[in-house]
Motif scaffolding. Structure first.
Motif, PDB file in Angstrom:
ATOM      1  N   PHE A 118       1.712   3.386 -20.778  1.00 34.46           N
ATOM      2  CA  PHE A 118       2.777   4.371 -20.607  1.00 34.46           C
ATOM      3  C   PHE A 118       3.993   3.816 -19.863  1.00 34.46           C
ATOM      4  CE2 PHE A 118      -1.258   6.724 -20.797  1.00 34.46           C
ATOM      5  CZ  PHE A 118      -1.003   7.521 -21.907  1.00 34.46           C
ATOM      6  N   ASN A 119       3.891   2.530 -19.464  1.00 31.21           N
ATOM      7  CA  ASN A 119       4.992   1.877 -18.745  1.00 31.21           C
ATOM      8  C   ASN A 119       5.420   2.674 -17.523  1.00 31.21           C
ATOM      9  OD1 ASN A 119       6.717  -0.300 -18.395  1.00 31.21           O
ATOM     10  ND2 ASN A 119       8.396   0.694 -19.498  1.00 31.21           N
ATOM     11  N   GLN A 120       4.444   3.269 -16.839  1.00 31.56           N
ATOM     12  CA  GLN A 120       4.710   4.080 -15.660  1.00 31.56           C
ATOM     13  C   GLN A 120       3.791   3.634 -14.515  1.00 31.56           C
ATOM     14  OE1 GLN A 120       6.962   6.514 -15.080  1.00 31.56           O
ATOM     15  NE2 GLN A 120       7.870   6.316 -17.119  1.00 31.56           N
ATOM     16  N   PRO A 121       4.198   2.638 -13.733  1.00 34.19           N
ATOM     17  CA  PRO A 121       3.355   2.208 -12.604  1.00 34.19           C
ATOM     18  C   PRO A 121       3.159   3.339 -11.587  1.00 34.19           C
ATOM     19  CG  PRO A 121       5.120   0.630 -13.038  1.00 34.19           C
ATOM     20  CD  PRO A 121       5.434   1.856 -13.833  1.00 34.19           C
ATOM     21  N   ILE A 122       1.954   3.451 -11.091  1.00 35.75           N
ATOM     22  CA  ILE A 122       1.648   4.456 -10.059  1.00 35.75           C
ATOM     23  C   ILE A 122       1.658   3.732  -8.716  1.00 35.75           C
ATOM     24  CG2 ILE A 122      -0.003   6.181  -9.262  1.00 35.75           C
ATOM     25  CD1 ILE A 122      -1.068   6.357 -12.116  1.00 35.75           C
ATOM     26  N   THR A 123       2.671   3.996  -7.912  1.00 35.42           N
ATOM     27  CA  THR A 123       2.924   3.178  -6.725  1.00 35.42           C
ATOM     28  C   THR A 123       1.881   3.347  -5.630  1.00 35.42           C
ATOM     29  OG1 THR A 123       4.367   4.925  -5.858  1.00 35.42           O
ATOM     30  CG2 THR A 123       5.403   3.167  -7.140  1.00 35.42           C
ATOM     31  N   TRP A 124       1.219   4.483  -5.582  1.00 37.32           N
ATOM     32  CA  TRP A 124       0.310   4.739  -4.464  1.00 37.32           C
ATOM     33  C   TRP A 124      -1.100   4.191  -4.697  1.00 37.32           C
ATOM     34  CZ3 TRP A 124      -3.917   7.428  -6.023  1.00 37.32           C
ATOM     35  CH2 TRP A 124      -3.793   8.254  -7.134  1.00 37.32           C
ATOM     36  N   ILE A 125      -1.386   3.723  -5.919  1.00 39.51           N
ATOM     37  CA  ILE A 125      -2.762   3.329  -6.239  1.00 39.51           C
ATOM     38  C   ILE A 125      -3.211   2.144  -5.394  1.00 39.51           C
ATOM     39  CG2 ILE A 125      -4.092   2.116  -8.019  1.00 39.51           C
ATOM     40  CD1 ILE A 125      -3.341   4.213  -9.969  1.00 39.51           C
ATOM     41  N   ASP A 126      -2.361   1.131  -5.235  1.00 37.84           N
ATOM     42  CA  ASP A 126      -2.763  -0.045  -4.454  1.00 37.84           C
ATOM     43  C   ASP A 126      -3.118   0.338  -3.023  1.00 37.84           C
ATOM     44  OD1 ASP A 126      -2.514  -1.742  -6.561  1.00 37.84           O
ATOM     45  OD2 ASP A 126      -0.583  -2.579  -5.965  1.00 37.84           O
ATOM     46  N   GLU A 127      -2.323   1.227  -2.430  1.00 35.75           N
ATOM     47  CA  GLU A 127      -2.616   1.656  -1.052  1.00 35.75           C
ATOM     48  C   GLU A 127      -3.921   2.433  -0.985  1.00 35.75           C
ATOM     49  OE1 GLU A 127       0.334   3.789   1.043  1.00 35.75           O
ATOM     50  OE2 GLU A 127       1.769   2.128   1.082  1.00 35.75           O
ATOM     51  N   ALA A 128      -4.101   3.361  -1.893  1.00 32.93           N
ATOM     52  CA  ALA A 128      -5.327   4.166  -1.880  1.00 32.93           C
ATOM     53  C   ALA A 128      -6.554   3.291  -2.124  1.00 32.93           C
ATOM     54  CB  ALA A 128      -5.231   5.263  -2.944  1.00 32.93           C
ATOM     55  N   ALA A 129      -6.437   2.349  -3.066  1.00 40.24           N
ATOM     56  CA  ALA A 129      -7.561   1.445  -3.342  1.00 40.24           C
ATOM     57  C   ALA A 129      -7.845   0.559  -2.139  1.00 40.24           C
ATOM     58  CB  ALA A 129      -7.256   0.597  -4.567  1.00 40.24           C
ATOM     59  N   SER A 130      -6.799   0.140  -1.433  1.00 43.77           N
ATOM     60  CA  SER A 130      -6.984  -0.697  -0.242  1.00 43.77           C
ATOM     61  C   SER A 130      -7.733   0.052   0.852  1.00 43.77           C
ATOM     62  CB  SER A 130      -5.619  -1.168   0.268  1.00 43.77           C
ATOM     63  OG  SER A 130      -5.754  -1.906   1.454  1.00 43.77           O
ATOM     64  N   ILE A 131      -7.407   1.330   1.014  1.00 41.77           N
ATOM     65  CA  ILE A 131      -8.120   2.148   2.010  1.00 41.77           C
ATOM     66  C   ILE A 131      -9.594   2.263   1.641  1.00 41.77           C
ATOM     67  CG2 ILE A 131      -8.328   4.473   2.976  1.00 41.77           C
ATOM     68  CD1 ILE A 131      -5.260   4.743   2.567  1.00 41.77           C
ATOM     69  N   ALA A 132      -9.859   2.632   0.394  1.00 42.86           N
ATOM     70  CA  ALA A 132     -11.251   2.771  -0.047  1.00 42.86           C
ATOM     71  C   ALA A 132     -11.994   1.437   0.037  1.00 42.86           C
ATOM     72  CB  ALA A 132     -11.282   3.305  -1.481  1.00 42.86           C
ATOM     73  N   PHE A 133     -11.279   0.350  -0.229  1.00 41.69           N
ATOM     74  CA  PHE A 133     -11.893  -0.975  -0.239  1.00 41.69           C
ATOM     75  C   PHE A 133     -12.409  -1.374   1.142  1.00 41.69           C
ATOM     76  CE2 PHE A 133     -11.111  -5.702  -0.057  1.00 41.69           C
ATOM     77  CZ  PHE A 133     -12.215  -6.056  -0.809  1.00 41.69           C
ATOM     78  N   LEU A 134     -11.596  -1.168   2.179  1.00 43.92           N
ATOM     79  CA  LEU A 134     -12.040  -1.543   3.524  1.00 43.92           C
ATOM     80  C   LEU A 134     -13.211  -0.679   3.976  1.00 43.92           C
ATOM     81  CD1 LEU A 134     -11.612  -3.429   5.887  1.00 43.92           C
ATOM     82  CD2 LEU A 134      -9.980  -1.791   6.848  1.00 43.92           C
ATOM     83  N   TRP A 135     -13.169   0.610   3.658  1.00 41.46           N
ATOM     84  CA  TRP A 135     -14.312   1.469   3.992  1.00 41.46           C
ATOM     85  C   TRP A 135     -15.558   1.033   3.219  1.00 41.46           C
ATOM     86  CZ3 TRP A 135     -15.026   5.083   7.721  1.00 41.46           C
ATOM     87  CH2 TRP A 135     -13.894   5.499   8.429  1.00 41.46           C
ATOM     88  N   LEU A 136     -15.389   0.683   1.948  1.00 46.36           N
ATOM     89  CA  LEU A 136     -16.526   0.192   1.169  1.00 46.36           C
ATOM     90  C   LEU A 136     -17.088  -1.087   1.782  1.00 46.36           C
ATOM     91  CD1 LEU A 136     -18.300   0.123  -1.438  1.00 46.36           C
ATOM     92  CD2 LEU A 136     -16.459  -1.220  -2.489  1.00 46.36           C
TER      93      LEU A 136
END
Length: 623
Positions: free
Chosen positions: A56-74
């Motif tokens: 869709f050529n529409q980057p979702i800007t918040w995904i990297d931050e949200a994934a980073s938060i979940a990643f450290l908790w994981l």
């Protein structure tokens, strides 16, 4: 597997990718469930980001931050699960030489050391989280402290598990005695701290080398060996606040590139559970199994291709060995020779994408993952040729009577069954190498592909097994990432002393220029590969060694291939190499029996390594 063989392997090493980890305790069931949800959330977010960007050529800007938060908790929940399941990498070579009584005392002392380390750092982890509350994330606009609070929570969980383990498994007199010894050591070091401060770089030898070595000999998991040594060094020889150590651990565990680590670990679990790897083995056997040394070629080729899917040595060996060893035995292959080929084949295949070692190296040293994946494929081919040549020489006495060449119909059927699995490693390599997707994006797409294909074409996976795979992935990923975090803290401490710059100047002035430096690097990483396994050695030394290599005109990718290959060979080299004992355990062969057979294969790999080191073309031709 015989009990004797399993015990022999366990006496030497308990690998991160544990083959028989004990089930988790009931206390940890909710934590395991949360870890599964976090892993699912990371995969869902990454897949959503890929679809949104590429379709869709529409980057979702918040995904990297949200994934980073979940990643450290994981990662932090995973470290606790790994403690509960005894899945942290540790060396037990010296413990195995002790009597039962002394071994129990040493293990209790090691647990007390880990508990002391956690008690010392938990207040600083809390302080770090509170300090980060004043910083707001750019995309989600929430305090960063919510993310780094995972470190304090994970440490509290680990401390609770260590205390429970002491109450469950240790004698009270051993616990009290160990606490007293630790308190006396801490008091003595505090009293001597003015003297220690004046010793300069000698403290590196005392604490960062000696302290880590003592912990390693006591069977303390490698991640905590680095952490304890660094904590002592900073607390007793510097005025540096310990909150800095927590921040460096956070930095070592939180790179976005490392998001692909748990996803590729999960991919290995799916490969093992669905039988996709076995389909590849069956196809190669139909193609090559009838020729002289054919089964050796099949074993090596299977490791090469299967590694391109799983990224895990244990998954590779556990998939290939049971499928091929019975026929190899029938043809007269000695069990020791089969283990030697299995172990060195796994070392050969570790640079085939996706390789967790290459992903970590790219993150730490700032080298292109795409370039590493492309070069790693070529380097594995060089080593594959060396091992195949040796296997052919050794197959002169192989019994091939009664072995018939399969019909084209049978080969075609095996190819058809294996084709969905066969294309996956090439999809991974080509997508990353071409720049069409990052390693993290490819890992999520590969997991979705493997899961769907495995469910539809390869018999599926039961819901209970799926849940177990997610828990196993969380534990394995947490164990890997904690090593990276504490090793990053130790590497930072080394850099702050100025020792790194002195080492750089010394190695830059070696007679013989870049070739002498390359040979010394090979020796260093061979030894570290035996003792530490690949990942911590990379995190510790990459910041020091890569600037020297660049100054001497060595290409980053060329140097990367040399040190990774050296570490992989060291990992499989007895009597200490952890990977050798994993191979023995997979193949149900005593390490004593296999130890003599592996050296010619190690020699073949070393010859290949020297060729790779001296001829940069092997590493750079495909770039």
């Amino acid at each position: 597997m015989s009990t004797a063989a399993a015990q022999t392997a366990d006496e030497f090493a308990v690998p991160t990718e544990s083959l028989d980890a004990r089930p988790g305790s009931r206390f940890m069931r909710p934590v395991e469930a949360i870890a599964v949800v976090l892993l699912l959330a990371i995969i869902a977010m990454l897949l959503t980001g890929v679809v949104s960007r590429y379709f869709f050529n529409q980057p979702i800007t918040w995904i990297d931050e949200a994934a980073s938060i979940a990643f450290l908790w994981l990662a932090m929940f995973g470290t606790a699960i790994a403690i509960d399941r005894a899945e942290h990498l540790r060396l037990t070579l010296f413990l195995s030489r002790m009597s039962d009584r002394r071994r129990a005392l040493a293990e209790t002392f090691g647990l007390v050391l880990i508990g002391t380390f956690l008690v010392a750092l938990i207040p600083h982890a809390y302080e770090y989280a509170v300090g980060e509350m004043d910083i707001t994330s750019s995309a989600l606009n929430i305090p960063v402290g919510y993310r780094v609070s995972a470190i304090a929570v994970g440490m509290l969980l680990m401390l609770a598990l260590i205390v429970a383990q002491l109450f469950r498994d240790s004698r009270l007199v051993d616990v009290v005695g160990s606490l007293a010894v630790v308190a006396l050591i801490a008091a003595a070091l505090w009293f001597l701290s003015p003297t220690l401060t004046g010793l300069g770089n000698l403290n590196i030898l005392i604490f960062l080398v000696g302290g880590a070595a003592i912990c390693l000999a006591l069977g303390v998991p490698i991640a905590f060996c680095f952490g304890i040594a660094t904590l002592m060094f900073l607390a007793f020889t510097t005025s540096m606040p310990l909150v800095v150590m927590v921040s460096r651990m956070d930095e070592g565990m939180s790179s976005l590139i490392l998001l692909s680590v748990p996803v590729f670990v999960l991919l290995g679990c799916i490969l093992d559970a669905t039988g996709m790897g076995k389909a590849i083995v069956d196809f190669l056997a139909s193609m090559l199994g009838h020729v002289k040394a054919g089964m050796s070629y099949v074993l090596l080729g299977s490791l090469f291709l299967v590694s391109g899917i799983s990224g895990s040595k244990v998954s590779d060996m556990a998939t290939v060995a049971p499928a091929l060893f019975p026929e190899m035995k029938r043809r007269g292959h000695k069990p020791s020779e089969m283990i030697a080929l299995l172990a060195t084949g796994a070392a050969m295949a570790d640079t085939v994408p996706p390789s967790i070692v290459l992903i970590v190296l790219g993150s730490v040293a700032g080298v292109s993952i795409a370039a590493l994946f492309t070069s790693g494929f070529a380097i594995a081919i060089v080593l594959l040729v060396m091992l195949c040549a040796l296997a052919r020489v050794k197959a002169r006495g192989e019994l091939t009577d009664g072995v018939r060449r399969p019909s084209l119909k049978l080969i075609g059927k095996a190819a058809l069954i294996a084709s969905p699995a066969l294309v996956l490693p090439f999809i991974i390599r080509s997508a990353v190498a071409s720049g069409a997707a990052t390693a993290t994006e490819v890992s999520t797409v590969a997991v979705l592909y493997a899961f769907v294909i495995g469910m539809v074409l390869y018999g599926g996976i039961s819901p209970r097994r799926i849940y177990a795979m997610f828990v196993e992935t969380a534990a394995m990923s947490g164990a890997i990432l904690l090593i990276l975090g504490t090793a990053a803290a130790m590497a930072w401490a080394l850099t702050q002393t100025g020792f790194a710059f002195q080492l750089r100047d010394m190695m830059s002035s070696l007679p013989g220029g870049w070739l002498s430096f390359m040979l010394l690097s090979i020796l260093l990483f061979l030894v570290l590969g035996c003792v530490l396994e690949g990942l911590p050695a990379i995190v510790l030394l990459a910041p020091i060694m890569f600037p020297i290599a660049r100054a001497l005109g060595i290409h980053d990718v060329h140097y990367s291939m040399v040190i990774v290959t050296a570490m992989n060979i060291g990992l499989m080299a007895p009597p200490i190499g952890v990977g050798f004992y994993i191979a023995c355990k997979v193949g149900n062969v005593s390490p004593d029996e296999a130890m003599g057979a592996i050296w010619p294969y190690i020699g073949a790999l070393i010859l290949g390594l020297l060729a790779i080191a001296v001829v940069p073309w092997f590493s750079l031709a495909l770039l």
